[in-house]
Design an enzyme around this catalytic site. Structure first.
Site, PDB file in Angstrom:
ATOM      1  N   GLY A   1     -17.447 101.505 -30.356  1.00 38.45           N
ATOM      2  CA  GLY A   1     -17.433 100.639 -29.187  1.00 38.45           C
ATOM      3  C   GLY A   1     -16.647  99.363 -29.412  1.00 38.45           C
ATOM      4  N   CYS A   2     -16.916  98.390 -28.554  1.00 34.63           N
ATOM      5  CA  CYS A   2     -16.045  97.220 -28.432  1.00 34.63           C
ATOM      6  C   CYS A   2     -16.052  96.289 -29.640  1.00 34.63           C
ATOM      7  CB  CYS A   2     -16.414  96.436 -27.176  1.00 34.63           C
ATOM      8  SG  CYS A   2     -16.164  97.356 -25.636  1.00 34.63           S
TER       9      CYS A   2
END
Length: 388
Positions: free
Chosen positions: A158-159
């Site tokens: 993810g980010c």
């Protein structure tokens, strides 16, 4: 007998940065018309008004997406909420993610100025596809890298992973003599595109922010004089999970694609913990608190409210997060690659404005990755003097 002089190992340094986006540009002012037309929701005026407000608050002017109206017409299950469409989404991403990574890599390799045969390690990070062999394997073929290059594939982080890959590259570069690490992050958000529904309004936020992009960073220690021109030194890294925030950002792989949930509490969690995780990060460097305004910043812009919270809670002066806000405005949230886009924007603007260092004329800075968990990964950087 003369004493033997040993070259002391140095901290790993970022030697080049490359970025890439798909050719399709979507201006935010036009995106609501596109979204409601292609998902056949033009009659939903109530939902349209809500989405218009979200887009206005996003502070994003334009984004780049691989997905086109023609693709959606050919694959209606992608825009039909809940319809099985994982196969077609993965078929698209398994081809396009490595290709976008290749484009960014070629730009970084060109800037680096060394033969591609000198790359010893490859780290590839994506949340867009999960095939085996993965994007790392495909990129080896696309670039013509030596098949013995040491590969590491990161899926579904993810980010926050834009900072994670810097930590890993630092470890590889500093513990393998002569290593040159190619780091690639690439996302095609076709897997996150969904039709609209009253029961899952998180989708509206994602539709207003998510975008496609790829970054490539080359990392190595002990740069070769007059050939390699370092941009930033990676000094220290730290990862932590924010307490009681597990529900903040959640994504699940389902037959309908990647289903995701975005809590409105995320800015509050980040703001409530940012001073603590920044303080502990810099304790690893010199054990002292920093004047936060003396730093340059690359903050993952998961949304404008997150950026605002970091700015407010750290007491940052106006303009300290200029590069972060610029990338959010011009590219949107591209996931892990975003913090590398910010560093690229920062060093380019520093050169353009005649600053003394790649970090806006400042010496010390930090990358802050924020993603599922909620996980925060920080990387302390030291800028390099601009001599060209």
């Amino acid at each position: 007998m003369a004493p033997v002089v040993k070259n002391e190992p140095q901290h790993a340094k970022i030697l080049a940065i490359g970025t890439a986006n798909p050719p399709n540009v979507f201006h935010q002012k036009d995106y609501p018309d596109f979204l409601f037309r292609v998902t056949k929701n033009e009659h939903r005026t109530d939902l349209r008004e809500k989405f218009d407000r979200i887009c206005e608050k996003s502070r994003t002017k334009k984004r780049y997406l691989h997905l086109t109206e023609e693709m959606l017409k050919a694959n209606p299950n992608i825009y039909t909420y809940g319809a099985p469409s994982l196969n077609v989404r993965q078929d698209i991403c398994n081809i396009e993610v490595p290709k976008l990574g290749q484009e960014a890599s070629l730009k970084a390799i060109k800037e680096w100025g060394q033969p591609i045969s000198k790359i010893t390690h490859l780290i590839f990070c994506t949340a867009s596809c999960v095939d085996m062999p993965g994007c790392d394997f495909q990129l080896i073929k696309l670039l013509g890298l030596d098949p013995s290059v040491t590969r590491t594939m990161i899926y579904e982080a993810g980010c926050y992973a834009g900072a994670t890959v810097l930590r890993m590259a630092k470890d590889f570069a500093e513990n393998n003599k002569g290593a040159r690490v190619l780091v690639v992050c690439a996302e095609i958000t076709t897997v996150f595109f969904h039709g609209l529904t009253d029961t899952h309004l998180d989708i509206l936020v994602g539709q207003a922010l998510f975008a496609d992009g790829a970054s490539a960073v080359i990392v190595g220690a002990n740069p070769e004089p007059e050939i390699e021109r370092p941009l930033f030194e990676i000094v220290a890294c730290r990862q932590t999970i924010l307490p009681n925030s597990e529900h903040g950002v959640v994504a699940n792989i389902r037959e309908m694609g990647f289903n995701y949930y975005l809590s409105g509490d995320v800015p509050k969690f980040v703001g409530g913990n940012v001073v603590d995780f920044m303080t502990k990060t810099f304790e690893k460097v010199d054990g002292k608190n920093k004047d936060w305004n003396s730093l340059f910043f690359s903050v993952h812009p998961g949304g404008p409210a997150i950026v605002d919270q970091v700015e407010e809670k750290l007491g940052l002066k106006e303009g300290k997060l200029r590069a972060t806000r610029h990338v959010l405005s011009e590219y949107g949230n591209m996931g892990a690659p975003t913090v590398h886009f910010i560093l690229d924007e920062m060093r380019n603007k520093s050169i353009e404005e005649g600053k003394t260092t790649t970090g806006e004329g400042l010496e010390w800075g930090v990358v802050i990755g924020i993603g599922p968990g909620l996980t925060v990964e920080t990387a302390v950087l030291r800028s390099e003097f601009i001599t060209y």
